[in-house]
Design a protein around this motif. Structure first.
Motif, mmCIF file in Angstrom:
data_model
loop_
_atom_site.group_PDB
_atom_site.id
_atom_site.type_symbol
_atom_site.label_atom_id
_atom_site.label_comp_id
_atom_site.label_asym_id
_atom_site.label_seq_id
_atom_site.Cartn_x
_atom_site.Cartn_y
_atom_site.Cartn_z
ATOM 1 N N ASP A 254 0.824 -1.201 0.000
ATOM 2 C CA ASP A 254 0.000 0.000 0.000
ATOM 3 C C ASP A 254 0.864 1.261 0.000
ATOM 4 O O ASP A 254 0.587 2.219 -0.734
ATOM 5 C CB ASP A 254 -0.928 -0.002 1.223
ATOM 6 C CG ASP A 254 -1.893 1.166 1.221
ATOM 7 O OD1 ASP A 254 -2.787 1.207 0.351
ATOM 8 O OD2 ASP A 254 -1.760 2.063 2.085
ATOM 9 N N ALA A 255 1.926 1.259 0.798
ATOM 10 C CA ALA A 255 2.818 2.424 0.844
ATOM 11 C C ALA A 255 3.496 2.633 -0.505
ATOM 12 O O ALA A 255 3.652 3.777 -0.974
ATOM 13 C CB ALA A 255 3.865 2.236 1.943
ATOM 14 N N ARG A 258 0.945 4.060 -3.016
ATOM 15 C CA ARG A 258 0.689 5.484 -2.769
ATOM 16 C C ARG A 258 1.839 6.337 -3.295
ATOM 17 O O ARG A 258 1.613 7.434 -3.827
ATOM 18 C CB ARG A 258 0.473 5.730 -1.278
ATOM 19 C CG ARG A 258 -0.913 5.285 -0.798
ATOM 20 C CD ARG A 258 -1.207 5.709 0.621
ATOM 21 N NE ARG A 258 -0.643 4.773 1.585
ATOM 22 C CZ ARG A 258 0.352 5.051 2.407
ATOM 23 N NH1 ARG A 258 0.925 6.239 2.373
ATOM 24 N NH2 ARG A 258 0.808 4.165 3.261
ATOM 25 N N ARG A 259 3.036 5.837 -3.177
ATOM 26 C CA ARG A 259 4.188 6.576 -3.700
ATOM 27 C C ARG A 259 4.127 6.668 -5.222
ATOM 28 O O ARG A 259 4.404 7.730 -5.811
ATOM 29 C CB ARG A 259 5.482 5.890 -3.254
ATOM 30 C CG ARG A 259 6.723 6.678 -3.603
ATOM 31 C CD ARG A 259 7.970 6.114 -2.967
ATOM 32 N NE ARG A 259 9.084 7.021 -3.227
ATOM 33 C CZ ARG A 259 9.392 8.058 -2.482
ATOM 34 N NH1 ARG A 259 8.699 8.324 -1.397
ATOM 35 N NH2 ARG A 259 10.395 8.848 -2.801
ATOM 36 N N ARG A 261 1.383 6.460 -7.141
ATOM 37 C CA ARG A 261 0.263 7.322 -7.526
ATOM 38 C C ARG A 261 0.578 8.790 -7.327
ATOM 39 O O ARG A 261 0.056 9.647 -8.045
ATOM 40 C CB ARG A 261 -0.974 6.948 -6.709
ATOM 41 C CG ARG A 261 -1.557 5.584 -7.043
ATOM 42 C CD ARG A 261 -2.601 5.199 -6.025
ATOM 43 N NE ARG A 261 -3.030 3.815 -6.161
ATOM 44 C CZ ARG A 261 -3.455 3.062 -5.143
ATOM 45 N NH1 ARG A 261 -3.500 3.569 -3.918
ATOM 46 N NH2 ARG A 261 -3.828 1.825 -5.360
ATOM 47 N N ALA A 262 1.437 9.083 -6.362
ATOM 48 C CA ALA A 262 1.811 10.477 -6.097
ATOM 49 C C ALA A 262 2.891 10.983 -7.043
ATOM 50 O O ALA A 262 3.336 12.133 -6.921
ATOM 51 C CB ALA A 262 2.281 10.618 -4.648
ATOM 52 N N GLU A 281 -1.274 7.473 -11.754
ATOM 53 C CA GLU A 281 -2.248 7.987 -10.788
ATOM 54 C C GLU A 281 -3.309 6.963 -10.403
ATOM 55 O O GLU A 281 -3.918 7.071 -9.330
ATOM 56 C CB GLU A 281 -2.943 9.232 -11.343
ATOM 57 C CG GLU A 281 -2.026 10.405 -11.610
ATOM 58 C CD GLU A 281 -1.246 10.285 -12.916
ATOM 59 O OE1 GLU A 281 -0.299 11.068 -13.127
ATOM 60 O OE2 GLU A 281 -1.590 9.369 -13.720
#
Length: 583
Positions: A254-255, A258-259, A261-262, A281
């Motif tokens: 998950d981390a 998120r990285r 997608r950012a 994204e």
């Protein structure tokens, strides 16, 4: 044309056991998602809150102190460090994490090597050690080494220190390395036994940072290297290696997602997503497994995994794009080769069934073709395992003119294939030259003359250790959806939840439908317009890779996933059909 009826394969759509009622969910969480979580064993809402602070502590890993001492000494003394990886995506991402992480922590002379599948074999072998020039002071294995007794001994004989980081199951004896970090060693206290190789080395780097850059106390460091920059690679390798996504692995994945997608992924991951046509994204775990990982794996299967690691180590976007394009081309070649090999394998099984009858098909299937490519047999075994619903070992010559055969095994739930191979080895000492792996996947080597004997022993052990019901193919469903649930709100919620993967599967539902219309797309895919039976609710659906010559039935029960179809800036709900039964 014949009407499609999957009942001919005796596949059962079975609903998961009733979910335990869990309280304390946020009011905004969709009721269907609450049900899905509960059916995956979630008993407390905190189990789906994936904060990095909730990860298991690195110091719980056995051997971590000795390993950190070796690395700290090497960094302080500017010793030459070589990372030895594996030729799959876990090994490639783990190698990139090790090289990047050690450089962040102060190592100035660190490089990597990957064994060549034919000339070196798997892992840290004496043949690979002999080629390491200039000679390193320290070898760090990633995603291999726990079975490399001879390779470790060869390195130590040359005065090279060896640190083994691995996650594969160990044998009765361990290699004589200076230090070993593996959560699956007997007695290891680390709570997650499902770490991938990349996860093990990431944890080692976290522990090493704490030693070199303490966060508190008299020697506290005001500026600690940011190892979270490696999490996109950790997520990729974890998903690619199909390890169970227990809580700890879900936190890591998950981390990393998120990285990505950012927009903070490394240049190589961004380039590979671009080559696959996927916008960062909206990336989900399955995109890493089905789009990115195969491109990296293709290098190790057909050429040299160093190319994949170079892509992941590149900080220059243009260079990364050029390597990603080459990896995509190799992957296209791999797909063509795989399709041809799978067709050969299916034909061999069909001929066997024609001669002997389907009831006599081995519970454990072994296939060998003299013209198969050793780098692709794992994919062939995986495809045939899905179609036959039984463990499959696919074998190919180790190299041109070699009397040795390399095999790759893939298994079904409930049949621990590495334990099966261990039993074969115990019954027939010397039959297997090497073997290792996990519950669902393993590798092995044997002599070409022994393939037929191995096939009989493998089948016998699988039969003895496995209940007959394990060989009944089942699609597990999370139950029916109501007409109102076929909506973008739930589709987006399901997509954002998870991360889904091995051991924490993506939700699948089942309902009865009536066919309104359909058409063939791309020569082998069905595009369907459906009505939910007994309601006016309509739905768009896709079934990929339909069997040639079949047409969809007018009424059927389907197991499906709820997805979002994005086209020309518009979003619509779409059902992805996984299995259907005519009624």
């Amino acid at each position: 044309m014949e009407v499609a009826d999957s009942r001919s394969r005796a596949v059962e759509i079975r609903r998961r056991d009733g979910a335990v009622i869990v309280t304390g969910w946020p009011g905004a969480l969709h009721p269907v998602l609450r049900r899905v979580y509960a059916q995956r064993g979630i008993r407390d809402p905190s189990e789906v809150v994936h904060r990095l602070s909730a990860m298991a502590r690195p110091e719980l890993l056995g051997g971590i102190d000795t390993a950190c001492g070796l690395l700290a000494d090497a960094i302080t003394r500017d010793r030459r460090i070589i990372v030895v990886g594996d030729f799959d995506c876990d090994g490639a991402t783990g190698s990139a994490v090790a090289v990047r992480g050690l450089r962040l922590l102060g190592a100035r002379t660190v490089g990597f090597r990957v064994p060549h599948r034919v000339s070196h074999g798997y892992g840290l072998s004496p043949a690979l050690v002999a080629t390491l020039e200039p000679r390193p002071d320290l070898i760090v294995t990633v995603d291999n080494g726990i079975a490399s007794h001879a390779g470790v001994a060869a390195a130590r004989a040359l005065g090279i220190d060896v640190l083994v980081t691995d996650h594969h199951l160990p044998a009765a004896t361990l290699p004589a390395a200076n230090a070993i970090v593996n959560p699956n060693l007997a007695g290891d206290a680390f709570p997650s036994k499902a770490l991938a190789g990349v996860g093990v080395v990431f944890y080692l780097l976290l522990a090493l940072r704490s030693r070199l850059f303490p966060s508190d106390g008299p020697g506290a460091s005001p500026s600690r290297p940011d190892l979270s920059s490696l999490l996109d690679l950790v997520a990729l390798g974890t998903v690619a290696d199909l390890v169970p996504l227990d809580f700890n692995n879900r936190v890591l994945v998950d981390a990393g997602l998120r990285r990505i997608r950012a927009g903070r992924a490394c240049a190589g991951v961004r380039a590979l997503l671009e080559a696959a046509g996927r916008a960062p994204e909206t990336v989900v775990a399955s995109d890493l497994g089905y789009l990115v990982a195969p491109r990296i794996n293709a290098a190790g299967r057909l050429e040299d995994m160093a190319l994949g690691i170079d892509c992941l180590l590149s900080d220059d976007p243009a260079t990364a794009r050029a390597i990603a394009a080459r990896l995509s081309a190799i992957n296209a070649e791999r797909r063509d080769l795989q399709d041809a090999m799978v067709e050969q394998g299916e034909s061999a099984v069909a001929r066997w069934v024609e001669r002997n009858g389907g009831a006599a098909l081995p519970r454990g299937v072994t296939l060998f073709e003299p013209d198969w490519h050793a780098g692709v047999v794992g994919l062939v075994a995986s495809k045939l395992k899905e179609r036959l619903h039984r463990p499959v070992v696919a074998c190919a010559p180790a190299g041109d003119g070699s009397d040795e055969v390399r095999g790759s095994a893939r298994s079904i739930r409930g049949v621990h294939v590495r334990d099966v191979l261990a039993e074969v080895d115990a019954r027939c000492p010397g039959l297997l030259l090497r073997f290792g792996g996990h519950a669902m996947a393993a590798g092995l080597s044997l002599l070409r003359a022994d393939v037929e004997r191995f096939a009989a022993e493998f089948d016998a052990v699988v039969r003895e250790r496995s209940a007959p019901e394990l060989f009944q193919p089942v699609v597990l469903s999370d139950g029916e959806l109501e007409p109102a649930d076929l909506c973008l709100e739930l589709a987006h919620a399901l997509r954002a939840a998870g991360p889904w993967g091995q051991g924490f599967p993506e939700p699948v539902f089942d309902n009865r439908f009536e066919l309104a219309s359909w058409r063939l797309v791309g020569g082998r895919h069905w595009r369907l317009d459906l009505r939910m039976a007994g309601t006016p609710t309509s739905a768009e659906a896709m079934l990929f890779n339909a069997e040639p010559g079949l047409v969809p039935p007018q009424r059927f029960r389907a197991a499906y996933q709820l997805d979002v179809n994005e086209w020309n800036g518009r979003q619509r709900v779409q059902l992805i059909l996984r299995h259907l039964q005519a009624e």
